[in-house]
Scaffold this motif. Structure first.
Motif, PDB file in Angstrom:
ATOM      1  N   ARG A  57      19.162  11.362   8.300  1.00  0.00           N
ATOM      2  CA  ARG A  57      18.350  12.437   7.654  1.00  0.00           C
ATOM      3  C   ARG A  57      18.855  12.793   6.394  1.00  0.00           C
ATOM      4  O   ARG A  57      20.012  13.054   6.022  1.00  0.00           O
ATOM      5  CB  ARG A  57      18.146  13.553   8.861  1.00  0.00           C
ATOM      6  N   SER A  58      17.943  13.656   5.754  1.00  0.00           N
ATOM      7  CA  SER A  58      18.636  14.410   4.372  1.00  0.00           C
ATOM      8  C   SER A  58      19.021  15.745   4.884  1.00  0.00           C
ATOM      9  O   SER A  58      18.263  16.340   5.972  1.00  0.00           O
ATOM     10  CB  SER A  58      17.580  14.295   3.520  1.00  0.00           C
ATOM     11  N   THR A  59      19.469  16.520   4.019  1.00  0.00           N
ATOM     12  CA  THR A  59      19.739  17.939   4.031  1.00  0.00           C
ATOM     13  C   THR A  59      19.112  18.660   2.932  1.00  0.00           C
ATOM     14  O   THR A  59      19.731  18.383   1.739  1.00  0.00           O
ATOM     15  CB  THR A  59      21.262  18.117   4.313  1.00  0.00           C
ATOM     16  N   PRO A  60      18.382  19.715   3.227  1.00  0.00           N
ATOM     17  CA  PRO A  60      18.044  20.026   4.616  1.00  0.00           C
ATOM     18  C   PRO A  60      16.724  19.266   4.930  1.00  0.00           C
ATOM     19  O   PRO A  60      16.441  18.266   4.328  1.00  0.00           O
ATOM     20  CB  PRO A  60      17.109  21.522   4.200  1.00  0.00           C
ATOM     21  N   ALA A  61      16.433  19.147   6.364  1.00  0.00           N
ATOM     22  CA  ALA A  61      15.680  18.360   6.846  1.00  0.00           C
ATOM     23  C   ALA A  61      14.032  18.672   6.365  1.00  0.00           C
ATOM     24  O   ALA A  61      13.641  19.620   6.292  1.00  0.00           O
ATOM     25  CB  ALA A  61      15.588  18.554   8.466  1.00  0.00           C
ATOM     26  N   TYR A  62      13.362  17.497   5.707  1.00  0.00           N
ATOM     27  CA  TYR A  62      12.211  17.865   5.188  1.00  0.00           C
ATOM     28  C   TYR A  62      11.262  16.877   5.313  1.00  0.00           C
ATOM     29  O   TYR A  62      11.710  15.555   5.889  1.00  0.00           O
ATOM     30  CB  TYR A  62      12.190  18.042   3.651  1.00  0.00           C
ATOM     31  N   CYS A  63       9.835  17.021   5.181  1.00  0.00           N
ATOM     32  CA  CYS A  63       8.764  16.055   5.053  1.00  0.00           C
ATOM     33  C   CYS A  63       8.053  15.769   3.815  1.00  0.00           C
ATOM     34  O   CYS A  63       8.366  16.872   3.307  1.00  0.00           O
ATOM     35  CB  CYS A  63       7.904  16.576   6.449  1.00  0.00           C
ATOM     36  N   ARG A  64       7.554  14.770   3.492  1.00  0.00           N
ATOM     37  CA  ARG A  64       6.737  14.429   2.735  1.00  0.00           C
ATOM     38  C   ARG A  64       5.202  14.195   3.020  1.00  0.00           C
ATOM     39  O   ARG A  64       4.953  13.358   3.703  1.00  0.00           O
ATOM     40  CB  ARG A  64       7.241  13.265   1.604  1.00  0.00           C
ATOM     41  N   LEU A  65       4.383  15.078   2.607  1.00  0.00           N
ATOM     42  CA  LEU A  65       2.832  15.135   2.722  1.00  0.00           C
ATOM     43  C   LEU A  65       2.291  14.304   1.734  1.00  0.00           C
ATOM     44  O   LEU A  65       2.246  14.892   0.500  1.00  0.00           O
ATOM     45  CB  LEU A  65       2.486  16.404   3.201  1.00  0.00           C
ATOM     46  N   VAL A  66       1.560  13.333   1.651  1.00  0.00           N
ATOM     47  CA  VAL A  66       0.622  12.649   0.699  1.00  0.00           C
ATOM     48  C   VAL A  66      -0.837  12.509   1.042  1.00  0.00           C
ATOM     49  O   VAL A  66      -0.875  11.875   2.329  1.00  0.00           O
ATOM     50  CB  VAL A  66       1.266  11.357   0.374  1.00  0.00           C
ATOM     51  N   ILE A  67      -1.441  13.214   0.264  1.00  0.00           N
ATOM     52  CA  ILE A  67      -3.091  12.868   0.371  1.00  0.00           C
ATOM     53  C   ILE A  67      -3.613  12.188  -0.754  1.00  0.00           C
ATOM     54  O   ILE A  67      -3.361  12.947  -1.864  1.00  0.00           O
ATOM     55  CB  ILE A  67      -3.743  14.392   0.610  1.00  0.00           C
ATOM     56  N   THR A  68      -4.286  11.187  -0.732  1.00  0.00           N
ATOM     57  CA  THR A  68      -4.782  10.489  -1.777  1.00  0.00           C
ATOM     58  C   THR A  68      -6.425  10.179  -1.723  1.00  0.00           C
ATOM     59  O   THR A  68      -6.918   9.614  -0.801  1.00  0.00           O
ATOM     60  CB  THR A  68      -3.941   9.088  -2.008  1.00  0.00           C
ATOM     61  N   ASP A  69      -6.934  10.190  -2.954  1.00  0.00           N
ATOM     62  CA  ASP A  69      -8.216  10.136  -2.977  1.00  0.00           C
ATOM     63  C   ASP A  69      -8.523   8.846  -4.217  1.00  0.00           C
ATOM     64  O   ASP A  69      -7.923   9.063  -5.329  1.00  0.00           O
ATOM     65  CB  ASP A  69      -9.032  11.306  -3.635  1.00  0.00           C
ATOM     66  N   HIS A  70      -9.038   7.713  -3.668  1.00  0.00           N
ATOM     67  CA  HIS A  70      -9.145   6.494  -4.441  1.00  0.00           C
ATOM     68  C   HIS A  70     -10.801   6.520  -4.840  1.00  0.00           C
ATOM     69  O   HIS A  70     -11.586   6.109  -3.724  1.00  0.00           O
ATOM     70  CB  HIS A  70      -8.579   5.439  -3.867  1.00  0.00           C
ATOM     71  N   ARG A  71     -10.914   6.571  -6.026  1.00  0.00           N
ATOM     72  CA  ARG A  71     -12.610   6.506  -6.584  1.00  0.00           C
ATOM     73  C   ARG A  71     -13.070   5.041  -6.576  1.00  0.00           C
ATOM     74  O   ARG A  71     -13.998   5.041  -6.417  1.00  0.00           O
ATOM     75  CB  ARG A  71     -12.743   7.438  -7.627  1.00  0.00           C
ATOM     76  N   GLU A  72     -11.943   4.414  -6.939  1.00  0.00           N
ATOM     77  CA  GLU A  72     -12.284   3.033  -7.271  1.00  0.00           C
ATOM     78  C   GLU A  72     -11.204   2.047  -6.538  1.00  0.00           C
ATOM     79  O   GLU A  72     -10.009   2.508  -6.651  1.00  0.00           O
ATOM     80  CB  GLU A  72     -12.313   2.661  -8.739  1.00  0.00           C
ATOM     81  N   SER A  73     -11.701   0.887  -5.834  1.00  0.00           N
ATOM     82  CA  SER A  73     -10.735   0.040  -5.270  1.00  0.00           C
ATOM     83  C   SER A  73     -11.610  -1.178  -4.852  1.00  0.00           C
ATOM     84  O   SER A  73     -12.797  -1.294  -4.937  1.00  0.00           O
ATOM     85  CB  SER A  73     -10.093   0.741  -4.076  1.00  0.00           C
ATOM     86  N   PRO A  74     -11.089  -2.306  -4.256  1.00  0.00           N
ATOM     87  CA  PRO A  74     -11.704  -3.369  -4.132  1.00  0.00           C
ATOM     88  C   PRO A  74     -12.504  -3.323  -2.910  1.00  0.00           C
ATOM     89  O   PRO A  74     -13.298  -4.058  -2.636  1.00  0.00           O
ATOM     90  CB  PRO A  74     -10.534  -4.415  -4.016  1.00  0.00           C
ATOM     91  N   ILE A  75     -12.461  -2.316  -1.998  1.00  0.00           N
ATOM     92  CA  ILE A  75     -13.076  -2.071  -0.990  1.00  0.00           C
ATOM     93  C   ILE A  75     -13.781  -0.788  -1.050  1.00  0.00           C
ATOM     94  O   ILE A  75     -14.345  -0.429  -0.095  1.00  0.00           O
ATOM     95  CB  ILE A  75     -12.124  -1.748   0.236  1.00  0.00           C
ATOM     96  N   GLY A  76     -14.164  -0.045  -2.446  1.00  0.00           N
ATOM     97  CA  GLY A  76     -14.802   1.129  -2.539  1.00  0.00           C
ATOM     98  C   GLY A  76     -14.361   2.272  -2.408  1.00  0.00           C
ATOM     99  O   GLY A  76     -12.870   2.313  -2.372  1.00  0.00           O
ATOM    100  N   PRO A  77     -14.623   3.439  -2.685  1.00  0.00           N
ATOM    101  CA  PRO A  77     -13.856   4.684  -2.536  1.00  0.00           C
ATOM    102  C   PRO A  77     -13.210   4.889  -1.208  1.00  0.00           C
ATOM    103  O   PRO A  77     -14.018   4.452  -0.216  1.00  0.00           O
ATOM    104  CB  PRO A  77     -15.067   5.897  -2.773  1.00  0.00           C
ATOM    105  N   PHE A  78     -12.102   5.244  -1.127  1.00  0.00           N
ATOM    106  CA  PHE A  78     -11.469   5.666   0.247  1.00  0.00           C
ATOM    107  C   PHE A  78     -10.340   6.578   0.123  1.00  0.00           C
ATOM    108  O   PHE A  78      -9.744   6.880  -0.909  1.00  0.00           O
ATOM    109  CB  PHE A  78     -10.781   4.171   0.860  1.00  0.00           C
ATOM    110  N   ARG A  79      -9.968   7.502   1.041  1.00  0.00           N
ATOM    111  CA  ARG A  79      -8.990   8.360   1.003  1.00  0.00           C
ATOM    112  C   ARG A  79      -8.225   8.091   2.260  1.00  0.00           C
ATOM    113  O   ARG A  79      -8.443   7.394   3.336  1.00  0.00           O
ATOM    114  CB  ARG A  79      -9.519   9.647   1.341  1.00  0.00           C
TER     115      ARG A  79
END
Length: 235
Positions: A57-79
């Protein structure tokens, strides 16, 4: 002294779909992407209970939250979204995915079979403008986590850099193994928020809430392109 994780790999074993679903081969080049990226402190014992023993673990203990909106991709839009544990692998900074979700069946299949995450199908409400941003993550049972960035301040993209994101994948034969996904975001523009907040609309027994935000450290909105690629085994 190093403080290693204590979660067995089996904690992250998933049931793979049968038959194996078809999806566009990775990598996917996603050219129009907006990502909300947040770091927040959590309780040390809660993090260690979900961190595999290869990591410290790192100090202090932490989390990373990632929320991504893809408007274009080979499968179309997705999040998609993931909640990762801040940690170190062989002394190098990393983030290990403890929970992940997507709103697209093809992204779910690619994640389960090639990356180790996302591992759940759900709903992600997403808004990001010049002045503010907001997202709400939900699963089949209702809301899990809400992120609000009321005011944004533009910064130079060169100020931001992200570490690799790791996960455990379940293979077709039932074996489980660790995978590393290299930093996949090319940042074109960026902003920070100094008054962001994470809230939990409904109390749930879920990693999204068990890894509860105790203190929000940093929040960013970045725009650019992303390469959604398969994970690889660590060296």
């Amino acid at each position: 002294m190093p403080d290693p994780g204590r979660a067995p790999h089996e904690k992250y074993r998933v049931t793979l779909p049968t038959p194996r679903p078809q999806f566009a081969a990775l990598p996917w080049n996603c050219d129009t992407v907006t990502m909300l990226n947040v770091y927040f402190e959590v309780r040390k014992d809660v993090l260690l209970d979900r961190l595999p023993p290869e990591y410290n673990r790192s100090t202090p203990a932490y989390c990373r939250l990632v929320i991504t909106d893809h408007r274009e991709s080979p499968i179309g839009p997705f999040r998609d979204a993931f909640l990762a544990l801040g940690c170190r692998l062989t002394m190098a900074p990393a983030a290990f995915v403890a929970a992940s979700i997507t709103d697209n069946q093809d992204a779910l299949a690619a994640g389960l079979l090639e990356r180790g995450f996302p591992s759940m199908l759900g709903k992600i409400d997403f808004e990001a403008g010049v002045a503010s941003a907001h997202a709400l993550i939900s699963d089949a049972h209702g809301p899990l986590l809400e992120l609000t960035m009321p005011t944004l301040q533009t910064i130079e993209p060169s100020r931001l850099a992200y570490d690799h994101v790791d996960a455990i994948v379940t293979r077709d034969d039932g074996a489980i193994e660790l995978l590393i996904t290299k930093p996949d975001m090319k940042i074109v523009s960026a902003a920070i928020c100094k008054d962001a907040r994470i809230e939990y609309p409904v109390e749930r027994d879920s990693p999204w809430q068990i890894l509860n935000c105790r203190n929000l450290v940093s929040a960013q909105v970045v725009r650019g392109s992303r390469i959604f690629a398969a994970g690889t085994k660590p060296n």
